[in-house]
Design a protein around this motif. Structure first.
Motif, PDB file in Angstrom:
ATOM      1  N   ALA A 181       0.816  -1.212   0.000  1.00  0.00           N
ATOM      2  CA  ALA A 181       0.000   0.000   0.000  1.00  0.00           C
ATOM      3  C   ALA A 181       0.847   1.258   0.000  1.00  0.00           C
ATOM      4  O   ALA A 181       0.850   2.032   0.961  1.00  0.00           O
ATOM      5  CB  ALA A 181      -0.943   0.001   1.208  1.00  0.00           C
ATOM      6  N   PRO A 182       1.594   1.511  -1.086  1.00  0.00           N
ATOM      7  CA  PRO A 182       2.244   2.820  -1.184  1.00  0.00           C
ATOM      8  C   PRO A 182       1.197   3.891  -1.457  1.00  0.00           C
ATOM      9  O   PRO A 182       0.096   3.592  -1.929  1.00  0.00           O
ATOM     10  CB  PRO A 182       3.181   2.659  -2.377  1.00  0.00           C
ATOM     11  CG  PRO A 182       2.511   1.641  -3.240  1.00  0.00           C
ATOM     12  CD  PRO A 182       1.821   0.694  -2.283  1.00  0.00           C
ATOM     13  N   LEU A 183       1.524   5.114  -1.164  1.00  0.00           N
ATOM     14  CA  LEU A 183       0.600   6.201  -1.458  1.00  0.00           C
ATOM     15  C   LEU A 183       0.529   6.414  -2.959  1.00  0.00           C
ATOM     16  O   LEU A 183       1.561   6.454  -3.647  1.00  0.00           O
ATOM     17  CB  LEU A 183       1.068   7.483  -0.756  1.00  0.00           C
ATOM     18  CG  LEU A 183       0.070   8.641  -0.730  1.00  0.00           C
ATOM     19  CD1 LEU A 183      -1.139   8.290   0.117  1.00  0.00           C
ATOM     20  CD2 LEU A 183       0.742   9.895  -0.197  1.00  0.00           C
ATOM     21  N   SER A 190       8.104   3.587  -8.526  1.00  0.00           N
ATOM     22  CA  SER A 190       7.070   3.658  -7.499  1.00  0.00           C
ATOM     23  C   SER A 190       7.666   3.316  -6.142  1.00  0.00           C
ATOM     24  O   SER A 190       8.833   2.963  -6.013  1.00  0.00           O
ATOM     25  CB  SER A 190       5.952   2.668  -7.811  1.00  0.00           C
ATOM     26  OG  SER A 190       6.411   1.341  -7.577  1.00  0.00           O
ATOM     27  N   ASN A 191       6.848   3.404  -5.115  1.00  0.00           N
ATOM     28  CA  ASN A 191       7.254   3.029  -3.766  1.00  0.00           C
ATOM     29  C   ASN A 191       6.725   1.653  -3.368  1.00  0.00           C
ATOM     30  O   ASN A 191       6.579   1.374  -2.181  1.00  0.00           O
ATOM     31  CB  ASN A 191       6.793   4.084  -2.757  1.00  0.00           C
ATOM     32  CG  ASN A 191       7.716   5.279  -2.738  1.00  0.00           C
ATOM     33  OD1 ASN A 191       8.930   5.132  -2.728  1.00  0.00           O
ATOM     34  ND2 ASN A 191       7.156   6.476  -2.765  1.00  0.00           N
ATOM     35  N   SER A 233       4.592   7.121   1.825  1.00  0.00           N
ATOM     36  CA  SER A 233       4.149   5.746   1.589  1.00  0.00           C
ATOM     37  C   SER A 233       4.237   4.876   2.838  1.00  0.00           C
ATOM     38  O   SER A 233       3.355   4.034   3.065  1.00  0.00           O
ATOM     39  CB  SER A 233       4.941   5.128   0.438  1.00  0.00           C
ATOM     40  OG  SER A 233       4.494   5.661  -0.802  1.00  0.00           O
ATOM     41  N   PRO A 234       5.271   5.007   3.684  1.00  0.00           N
ATOM     42  CA  PRO A 234       5.263   4.241   4.931  1.00  0.00           C
ATOM     43  C   PRO A 234       4.042   4.524   5.793  1.00  0.00           C
ATOM     44  O   PRO A 234       3.461   3.603   6.382  1.00  0.00           O
ATOM     45  CB  PRO A 234       6.557   4.685   5.624  1.00  0.00           C
ATOM     46  CG  PRO A 234       7.466   5.054   4.509  1.00  0.00           C
ATOM     47  CD  PRO A 234       6.580   5.666   3.462  1.00  0.00           C
ATOM     48  N   THR A 256      14.084   0.710   2.600  1.00  0.00           N
ATOM     49  CA  THR A 256      13.255   1.907   2.625  1.00  0.00           C
ATOM     50  C   THR A 256      12.640   2.127   4.008  1.00  0.00           C
ATOM     51  O   THR A 256      12.663   1.252   4.872  1.00  0.00           O
ATOM     52  CB  THR A 256      12.115   1.801   1.603  1.00  0.00           C
ATOM     53  OG1 THR A 256      11.121   0.884   2.107  1.00  0.00           O
ATOM     54  CG2 THR A 256      12.619   1.297   0.252  1.00  0.00           C
ATOM     55  N   ARG A 257      12.053   3.299   4.195  1.00  0.00           N
ATOM     56  CA  ARG A 257      11.358   3.550   5.461  1.00  0.00           C
ATOM     57  C   ARG A 257      10.068   2.736   5.573  1.00  0.00           C
ATOM     58  O   ARG A 257       9.551   2.551   6.672  1.00  0.00           O
ATOM     59  CB  ARG A 257      11.067   5.035   5.633  1.00  0.00           C
ATOM     60  CG  ARG A 257      12.316   5.837   5.936  1.00  0.00           C
ATOM     61  CD  ARG A 257      12.013   7.128   6.650  1.00  0.00           C
ATOM     62  NE  ARG A 257      13.190   7.972   6.663  1.00  0.00           N
ATOM     63  CZ  ARG A 257      14.156   7.906   7.570  1.00  0.00           C
ATOM     64  NH1 ARG A 257      14.074   7.016   8.537  1.00  0.00           N
ATOM     65  NH2 ARG A 257      15.195   8.711   7.495  1.00  0.00           N
ATOM     66  N   LYS A 258       9.578   2.208   4.465  1.00  0.00           N
ATOM     67  CA  LYS A 258       8.459   1.267   4.559  1.00  0.00           C
ATOM     68  C   LYS A 258       8.885   0.015   5.315  1.00  0.00           C
ATOM     69  O   LYS A 258       8.094  -0.570   6.057  1.00  0.00           O
ATOM     70  CB  LYS A 258       7.943   0.884   3.165  1.00  0.00           C
ATOM     71  CG  LYS A 258       6.979   1.890   2.550  1.00  0.00           C
ATOM     72  CD  LYS A 258       6.543   1.458   1.169  1.00  0.00           C
ATOM     73  CE  LYS A 258       5.651   0.251   1.189  1.00  0.00           C
ATOM     74  NZ  LYS A 258       5.277  -0.204  -0.155  1.00  0.00           N
ATOM     75  N   TYR A 259      10.117  -0.400   5.112  1.00  0.00           N
ATOM     76  CA  TYR A 259      10.648  -1.547   5.864  1.00  0.00           C
ATOM     77  C   TYR A 259      10.573  -1.258   7.358  1.00  0.00           C
ATOM     78  O   TYR A 259      10.128  -2.104   8.149  1.00  0.00           O
ATOM     79  CB  TYR A 259      12.086  -1.805   5.434  1.00  0.00           C
ATOM     80  CG  TYR A 259      12.791  -2.895   6.223  1.00  0.00           C
ATOM     81  CD1 TYR A 259      12.796  -4.202   5.759  1.00  0.00           C
ATOM     82  CD2 TYR A 259      13.455  -2.607   7.418  1.00  0.00           C
ATOM     83  CE1 TYR A 259      13.456  -5.212   6.470  1.00  0.00           C
ATOM     84  CE2 TYR A 259      14.107  -3.598   8.134  1.00  0.00           C
ATOM     85  CZ  TYR A 259      14.100  -4.897   7.655  1.00  0.00           C
ATOM     86  OH  TYR A 259      14.733  -5.885   8.369  1.00  0.00           O
ATOM     87  N   TRP A 260      11.021  -0.071   7.759  1.00  0.00           N
ATOM     88  CA  TRP A 260      11.030   0.250   9.184  1.00  0.00           C
ATOM     89  C   TRP A 260       9.620   0.417   9.723  1.00  0.00           C
ATOM     90  O   TRP A 260       9.352   0.091  10.890  1.00  0.00           O
ATOM     91  CB  TRP A 260      11.882   1.487   9.428  1.00  0.00           C
ATOM     92  CG  TRP A 260      13.308   1.264   9.040  1.00  0.00           C
ATOM     93  CD1 TRP A 260      13.982   1.804   7.974  1.00  0.00           C
ATOM     94  CD2 TRP A 260      14.230   0.391   9.684  1.00  0.00           C
ATOM     95  NE1 TRP A 260      15.271   1.320   7.916  1.00  0.00           N
ATOM     96  CE2 TRP A 260      15.454   0.458   8.962  1.00  0.00           C
ATOM     97  CE3 TRP A 260      14.163  -0.443  10.800  1.00  0.00           C
ATOM     98  CZ2 TRP A 260      16.575  -0.270   9.328  1.00  0.00           C
ATOM     99  CZ3 TRP A 260      15.292  -1.167  11.160  1.00  0.00           C
ATOM    100  CH2 TRP A 260      16.472  -1.077  10.436  1.00  0.00           C
TER     101      TRP A 260
END
Length: 505
Positions: free
Chosen positions: A316-318, A368-369, A330-331, A390-394
């Motif tokens: 679910a990226p923005l 994309s993210n 996106s995170p 990425t910060r999505k990982y965190w």
């Protein structure tokens, strides 16, 4: 799988306060329903398609690092993996699928055979168990890292010779079923035999087998860039029946998972069309959350049937947020989506789509993210592969490191917070998403004390002082009754694990 996400791009990572400005802190009281019966959570994970088909052939140090990032005790601590049984196009088909998307099948076409009617499941010469070695490397890597892994096998398409179009990417028309009429038993035998052989060769157990993916959609057509197949509800039911019978014929404990529909609206349409006998053959209900309408209806269908429910695929990226490894837009979108999925579906598991996505490295164009880690999936196996966390990982770490298998999901009256309670009732985890510009002072229930871990523009799943969630952050409270024991703390990827239960898979 990959498709537009319907998330409004209200404001992106560039949103910032004027220099010197500071928004007022807002107090948020968190009230978890500690005594309400709810779902026992089984864990987090990812589908291995398609990144595993690429990265499983990389140099050992790189692929081992990726496996540690996702399944290691100092990584995300995931415990679930969905293995993709490939269909496979005909030999000589010009490449047209996306990187990693051409998952090979386990069939072998004998020389001199033509057309589509040559394959016989009972002929050992028509099976090729040397195929798909790169994705299969991940089965061993996960088995060796996770104490109690949960493996699911899933299919996107039948092999080319079982399809109407002769392509594993779909029928000529996206609304037409692509499995040849009457081939349910043949395809089910192919899947069940693949499960049995993979179990034997890799010393693992597939708990479930999902024979269809996002079946009742218009995503899959012959010129598509990934494997996929349309299934009408009637054909879905026939395939579920055939798969259950094939698994029993192989004397496997594996049960059918279905329908792996793309959203809750289509799930309910599929489910309403299944005969009672078909419903009884399903051992797990799978739903993707690429749409959030009617999610509680799916929850209720699973409860009424007494069948375990998984959220088996999402990323679910923005929407319209260009690739930004360090950005928080996106995170935050992903974290908010996870919170709502856990609150509305109350699933036993939450499974990411594809943990590694392609890094924009060509032509200077921004991608994309999608994904938690970015890497060049088009580079040669023996090349050096830049791996960007990425910060999505965190943001994912805020959930998966602390809400652990065996915890019980809790209803929380705050819309931005999800909770979980340890089996013995001594440990309470509250994950809160603060997407706004105001810091939030989080007030946990009386008698509970502990620590807070934060991911924001300057923290990567880091322990911080106090209980105030910064603006534009994901915050996790790890609480115990009375005086908490020494708690684990993570700082920028450096682990100081002091409690095995918190992160050991």
């Amino acid at each position: 799988m990959l498709r537009p996400i319907f998330v409004a791009a209200a404001f992106l990572a560039t949103t910032a306060l004027p220099a010197g400005a500071q928004e007022q802190t807002v107090a948020v009281t968190l009230r978890p329903a500690l005594d309400r019966p709810s779902t026992t959570f089984e864990g987090w994970g990812t589908a291995l398609a398609w990144f595993a088909d690429v990265t499983g052939g990389w140099p050992a140090a790189e692929r081992e690092r990726l496996a540690d990032l996702f399944y290691g005790r100092d990584g995300l601590g995931w415990t679930i993996a969905r293995y993709n049984i490939g269909g496979g196009n005909a030999a000589g088909t010009p490449p047209y699928l996306r990187p990693g998307g051409a998952i090979p099948g386990f069939w072998r076409q004998p020389r001199g055979t033509e057309g589509r009617d040559w394959w016989r499941a009972d002929d050992p010469a028509m099976w090729d168990w040397s195929q798909d070695r790169r994705q299969r490397w991940w089965l061993d890597a996960i088995r060796d890292r996770v104490r109690v892994p949960i493996f699911e096998a899933f299919s996107n398409s039948p092999p080319w010779f079982m399809t109407v179009s002769g392509r594993v990417s779909g029928a000529d028309r996206a609304t037409d079923d692509n499995l040849r009429p009457g081939f349910e038993n043949v395809f089910a035998t192919y899947l069940a035999r693949s499960v049995a052989e993979l179990q034997r060769r890799h010393r693992i157990t597939f708990r479930t087998l999902s024979p269809m993916n996002e079946p009742n959609t218009d995503y899959w057509f012959a010129a598509n860039k990934q494997e996929g197949a349309h299934w009408s509800p009637a054909r879905q039911a026939a395939m579920i029946d055939a798969t259950d019978a094939a698994l029993r014929a192989e004397r496997l404990t594996t049960v059918v998972a279905a329908p792996d529909e793309t959203n809750s609206v289509l799930f309910l349409s599929d489910w309403s069309a299944y005969p009672a006998a078909t419903r009884a053959r399903i051992g797990q209900l799978n739903i993707h959350s690429y749409g959030t309408i009617h999610q509680t209806g799916v929850r209720d269908a699973a409860r009424a049937a007494g069948i375990r429910l998984w959220m088996s695929e999402n990323d679910a990226p923005l929407d319209r947020d260009p690739e930004n490894v360090e950005g928080m837009a996106s995170p935050l979108a992903m974290a908010e989506h996870i919170v709502l999925d856990l609150k509305r579906l109350e699933p036993a598991a939450w499974v990411f789509w594809q943990a590694v996505e392609d890094l924009s490295t060509r032509n200077g164009a921004k991608g994309s993210n999608w994904g938690l880690v970015k890497a060049d999936l088009r580079a040669a196996d023996d090349a050096a592969h830049a791996i960007r966390v990425t910060r999505k990982y965190w943001a994912m770490a805020q959930f998966s490191r602390y809400i652990r298998p065996g915890d019980r999901l809790l209803a929380v009256d705050d819309l931005d917070t999800v909770g979980a309670l340890s089996p013995d009732g001594s440990r309470l985890v509250l994950v809160h998403v603060n997407p706004g510009l105001n810091p939030r002072r989080l007030l946990p229930p009386a008698g509970w004390r502990g620590s807070m871990v934060v991911t924001d523009a300057t923290h990567n799943a880091t322990c911080v002082a106090g209980m105030t969630a910064p603006a534009r952050s994901v915050a996790t409270l790890v609480l115990h009754r009375g005086n908490p024991p020494s708690l684990p703390c993570r700082r920028a990827g450096v682990s100081t694990v002091t409690e095995d239960r918190d992160f050991a898979p």
